[in-house]
Design a protein around this motif. Sequence first.
Motif: not given
Length: 207
Positions: A109-135
């Motif tokens: 799992v990766y998080r975008w670094n807010d500019s360009g096309t750079a990303w930071t790894k924040v987690g290992g293997p997963a099946s799917w992601l779900y996001g919202g205001g909570l987390a």
Amino acid sequence: MAAATSLCIAPSASAEVAATATNTVCALSPDKQGVYRWNGSGTTWTKVGGPANWLYGGGYGLFATSPHGSGIFRYLNSPNSWQHVGGPGRTWAVTNNSLYGLAPNGDAVYRWNDSGTAWTKVGGPASWLYGGGLALFATAPDGRAIFGYDRPNNAWVHVGGPGSEWAVTDTAIFGLSPNKQGVFRWNGSGTAWTQIGGPADQIVPCP
């Protein structure tokens, strides 16, 4: 940016893909040839983008993947103005302050670094992601558990077992049981959930 604060229970899958954007809703046309933004009243919409494969929206903004899934782009709040922010991914999730992506092979799992096309790894293997205001939440590779991302501590917390569908709003995460016979709401800590509804085909956050 106003993220979803309520929950919709859909009796059947929608023919279109929709996502929350700046104080409104954006939708992908059935033929996926146009991205449209609701004008805020009535039934009028404005085309803001061209062909796309899928939309992802939330407090952090609106994002769209390219028709063949080779990249993801951020809407810059002006018709036909989009910023390339990353390459391919299995799926994406938007929270109030970040865009996250799951690697095409599901191994990180990766998080975008807010500019360009750079990303930071924040987690290992997963099946799917779900996001919202909570987390941000991610299901385990085998689908038998779901975890919440604790960004301040860069850690993942086990919050529940298997489910057939998940939806995240500003204040909660909801799950549809594996047999689709019950809708549940996470109690906010540990792995305890409360049933709030009966059978459903799909659950999605809505504005």
